[in-house]
Design a protein around this motif. Structure first.
Motif, PDB file in Angstrom:
ATOM      1  N   LEU A   1       0.791  -1.026   0.011  1.00  0.00           N
ATOM      2  CA  LEU A   1       0.164   0.008   0.044  1.00  0.00           C
ATOM      3  C   LEU A   1       0.842   1.359   0.056  1.00  0.00           C
ATOM      4  N   PRO A   2       2.026   1.378   0.770  1.00  0.00           N
ATOM      5  CA  PRO A   2       2.806   2.579   0.684  1.00  0.00           C
ATOM      6  C   PRO A   2       3.188   2.806  -0.618  1.00  0.00           C
ATOM      7  N   GLN A   3       3.550   2.001  -1.578  1.00  0.00           N
ATOM      8  CA  GLN A   3       3.946   2.010  -2.866  1.00  0.00           C
ATOM      9  C   GLN A   3       2.833   2.225  -3.809  1.00  0.00           C
ATOM     10  N   ALA A   4       1.733   1.908  -3.653  1.00  0.00           N
ATOM     11  CA  ALA A   4       0.540   1.918  -4.413  1.00  0.00           C
ATOM     12  C   ALA A   4      -0.016   3.363  -4.133  1.00  0.00           C
ATOM     13  N   LEU A   5       0.252   3.982  -2.762  1.00  0.00           N
ATOM     14  CA  LEU A   5      -0.184   5.231  -2.611  1.00  0.00           C
ATOM     15  C   LEU A   5       0.586   6.338  -3.592  1.00  0.00           C
ATOM     16  N   ARG A   6       1.927   6.151  -3.696  1.00  0.00           N
ATOM     17  CA  ARG A   6       2.522   7.186  -4.561  1.00  0.00           C
ATOM     18  C   ARG A   6       1.989   6.993  -5.918  1.00  0.00           C
ATOM     19  N   ILE A   7       1.607   5.737  -6.636  1.00  0.00           N
ATOM     20  CA  ILE A   7       0.922   5.707  -7.744  1.00  0.00           C
ATOM     21  C   ILE A   7      -0.305   6.104  -8.051  1.00  0.00           C
ATOM     22  N   ALA A   8      -1.157   6.109  -6.873  1.00  0.00           N
ATOM     23  CA  ALA A   8      -2.487   6.345  -6.950  1.00  0.00           C
ATOM     24  C   ALA A   8      -2.674   7.917  -6.640  1.00  0.00           C
ATOM     25  N   ILE A   9      -1.697   8.807  -5.982  1.00  0.00           N
ATOM     26  CA  ILE A   9      -1.977  10.130  -6.035  1.00  0.00           C
ATOM     27  C   ILE A   9      -2.512  10.911  -7.429  1.00  0.00           C
ATOM     28  N   PRO A  10      -1.776  10.875  -8.305  1.00  0.00           N
ATOM     29  CA  PRO A  10      -2.521  11.804  -9.564  1.00  0.00           C
ATOM     30  C   PRO A  10      -3.656  11.454  -9.874  1.00  0.00           C
ATOM     31  N   PRO A  11      -4.001  10.086 -10.268  1.00  0.00           N
ATOM     32  CA  PRO A  11      -5.532   9.938 -10.819  1.00  0.00           C
ATOM     33  C   PRO A  11      -6.563  10.138  -9.482  1.00  0.00           C
TER      34      PRO A  11
END
Length: 225
Positions: free
Chosen positions: A136-146
């Motif tokens: 989840l911490p890595q997915a958070l960075r990916i998910a911020i823009p969308p």
């Protein structure tokens, strides 16, 4: 031309803007509480959980938001309960946002490199620990823009609450236009208020994205050392 508006009229528009902010916060918070479990069920839930979450996402995304607001507002009324327009609009927004955020976050989780999943498994972490500390911490960075892009759209979608009579910004602007007969001034002012609400959200997301990527680089460098 804006000077032709009285203080009472400007205050009425301001209260509509405040209602828009409150509705946006309620929809985003409710959508987040629905979206995260939905994303987790889509990624690694059991067969029934995946089927249920997929059905929810397809149905919620397939129903136009104004129609969903009508269904919630009048559907609760059919059960014998009186519901305020703000409650019905908040519920409809949360259900709609939950479907989109769940889909966005599902994609972000699946975008985490498979090697990270394997590495977390090699550390003998259970599922909850792998998700909480690694994925989840890595997915958070990916998910911020969308995610932020959707939240900006959600703020603008609060204008659909006008269909059930909620006095948000668009409704307030329409009422003022009916009394002042200055549509260009009123709706230009309303557009400016929407921009003032949305712009800080976009700016904050940019800072958050830079900070998260910076933290990710620091973590990578420390792990190499």
């Amino acid at each position: 031309m804006i000077l032709n508006l009285t203080n009472a009229q400007i205050g009425y528009l301001g209260r509509g803007a405040l209602a828009t902010v409150e509705l946006s916060i309620a929809g985003a918070a409710g959508g987040a509480m629905i979206g995260l479990p939905t994303a987790l069920m889509l990624v690694s839930g059991g067969r029934f959980a995946r089927l249920f979450s997929r059905a929810y996402v397809h149905i919620a995304q397939g129903i136009p938001l104004p129609v969903a607001m009508f269904v919630v507002y009048f559907g609760i009324g059919l059960l014998g309960f009186d519901v305020l327009p703000v409650i019905a609009a908040s519920v409809a927004l949360a259900v709609n946002a939950g479907a989109y955020l769940g889909d966005i976050w599902r994609g972000a989780i699946l975008a985490v490199p498979h090697t990270q999943w394997e590495a977390s498994e090699s550390l003998a972490l259970n599922y909850a620990q792998r998700m909480l500390y690694v994925i989840l911490p890595q997915a958070l960075r990916i998910a911020i823009p969308p995610t932020v892009g959707f939240l900006v759209a959600l703020i603008k979608n609060t204008s659909y609450a006008v269909v059930i009579g909620m006095a948000e910004l668009t409704y307030s602007a329409r009422i003022l236009n009916n009394t002042t007969f200055e549509p260009f001034v009123i709706f230009t002012l309303a557009a400016g208020v929407y921009f003032v609400i949305c712009f800080p959200v976009s700016r904050f997301s940019m800072r958050l994205e830079r900070a998260s990527h910076g933290n990710g680089k620091n973590i990578d460098q420390e792990s190499i050392k």
